[in-house]
Design a protein around this motif. Structure first.
Motif, PDB file in Angstrom:
ATOM      1  N   VAL A   8       0.838  -1.201   0.000  1.00 40.41           N
ATOM      2  CA  VAL A   8       0.000   0.000   0.000  1.00 40.41           C
ATOM      3  C   VAL A   8       0.871   1.249   0.000  1.00 40.41           C
ATOM      4  O   VAL A   8       0.606   2.207  -0.730  1.00 40.41           O
ATOM      5  CB  VAL A   8      -0.957  -0.001   1.203  1.00 40.41           C
ATOM      6  N   MET A  16      -3.500  -1.199  -3.348  1.00 40.21           N
ATOM      7  CA  MET A  16      -4.877  -0.727  -3.224  1.00 40.21           C
ATOM      8  C   MET A  16      -5.855  -1.668  -3.912  1.00 40.21           C
ATOM      9  O   MET A  16      -6.968  -1.882  -3.433  1.00 40.21           O
ATOM     10  CB  MET A  16      -5.026   0.675  -3.825  1.00 40.21           C
ATOM     11  N   VAL A  98     -10.461   1.847   2.168  1.00 42.20           N
ATOM     12  CA  VAL A  98      -9.130   2.206   1.701  1.00 42.20           C
ATOM     13  C   VAL A  98      -8.639   3.507   2.342  1.00 42.20           C
ATOM     14  O   VAL A  98      -7.450   3.698   2.537  1.00 42.20           O
ATOM     15  CB  VAL A  98      -9.142   2.301   0.155  1.00 42.20           C
ATOM     16  N   THR A 102      -4.781   5.217   3.826  1.00 39.10           N
ATOM     17  CA  THR A 102      -4.087   6.396   3.319  1.00 39.10           C
ATOM     18  C   THR A 102      -3.399   7.188   4.429  1.00 39.10           C
ATOM     19  O   THR A 102      -2.568   8.036   4.143  1.00 39.10           O
ATOM     20  CB  THR A 102      -5.057   7.326   2.558  1.00 39.10           C
ATOM     21  N   SER A 145      -6.053   5.202  -4.620  1.00 35.45           N
ATOM     22  CA  SER A 145      -7.232   4.455  -4.175  1.00 35.45           C
ATOM     23  C   SER A 145      -8.449   4.801  -5.023  1.00 35.45           C
ATOM     24  O   SER A 145      -9.269   3.942  -5.330  1.00 35.45           O
ATOM     25  CB  SER A 145      -7.519   4.710  -2.696  1.00 35.45           C
TER      26      SER A 145
END
Length: 188
Positions: A8, A16, A98, A102, A145
């Protein structure tokens, strides 16, 4: 789990994609609270060290609750903006899932925040740089994402993110600007 986190952060396109395919809402929430909580905890424990522990703990809890609420609302805002732009109908649950990932750059940048706090007053500028770097890295992951959830290109996802930040800026900064101008007119 470590491999998924690495992908990620450093290979966001494939990382993602894997996150959207597998349900990860609870794990995403865990990473969000871990990232924001540790970063806020380090900063508040160093910069507010003269305050009692209950005050520092209240700052951490308030920051995490406000950030979690804002991040969820931001996810729904992005979902609506992208549907208005004509993107394919995505999965808002996948986007919210998602969004927790982040914030991982702040977990990675926590040691730098600790180092800047150890510098005392000279560490304010490095702390600001760390926060800006984490925010830019977070936006980069957010654009990736959006690419995965909504199947759009990088440029269109970047425009959606910038437009949503512009809308949030209007909502949050415009009342302060108007209030400040009214205060200045009242004083003069």
């Amino acid at each position: 789990m470590r491999r998924k986190t690495f992908e990620v952060l450093f290979e966001p396109k494939s990382g993602m994609l894997e996150l959207v395919v597998s349900p990860c809402l609870w794990r995403s929430g865990w990473y969000f609270f871990l990232s924001v909580g540790l970063f806020t905890g380090v900063v508040s424990n160093i910069w507010f060290s003269e305050m009692p522990l209950s005050v520092r703990f209240a700052i951490i809890i308030a920051t995490v609750i406000i950030s979690g609420t804002a991040l969820s609302l931001y996810g729904f805002l992005l979902h609506g903006i992208l549907e208005t732009f004509g993107a394919l109908t995505g999965d808002p649950k996948g986007l919210i899932c998602v969004l927790g990932y982040t914030t991982l750059p702040f977990l990675i940048l926590t040691p730098l925040a600790l180092f800047s706090g150890r510098l005392g007053l000279h560490g304010i500028l490095p702390l600001i740089c760390v926060v800006i770097a984490g925010f830019l890295w977070m936006l980069y992951l957010l654009v990736h994402s959006l690419q995965v959830v909504y199947l759009i290109d990088f440029a269109r996802a970047g425009v959606a993110v910038l437009f949503s930040l512009f809308l949030l800026g209007i909502v949050f900064l415009l009342p302060w600007k108007i209030g400040f101008e009214l205060l200045l007119r009242h004083i003069s």
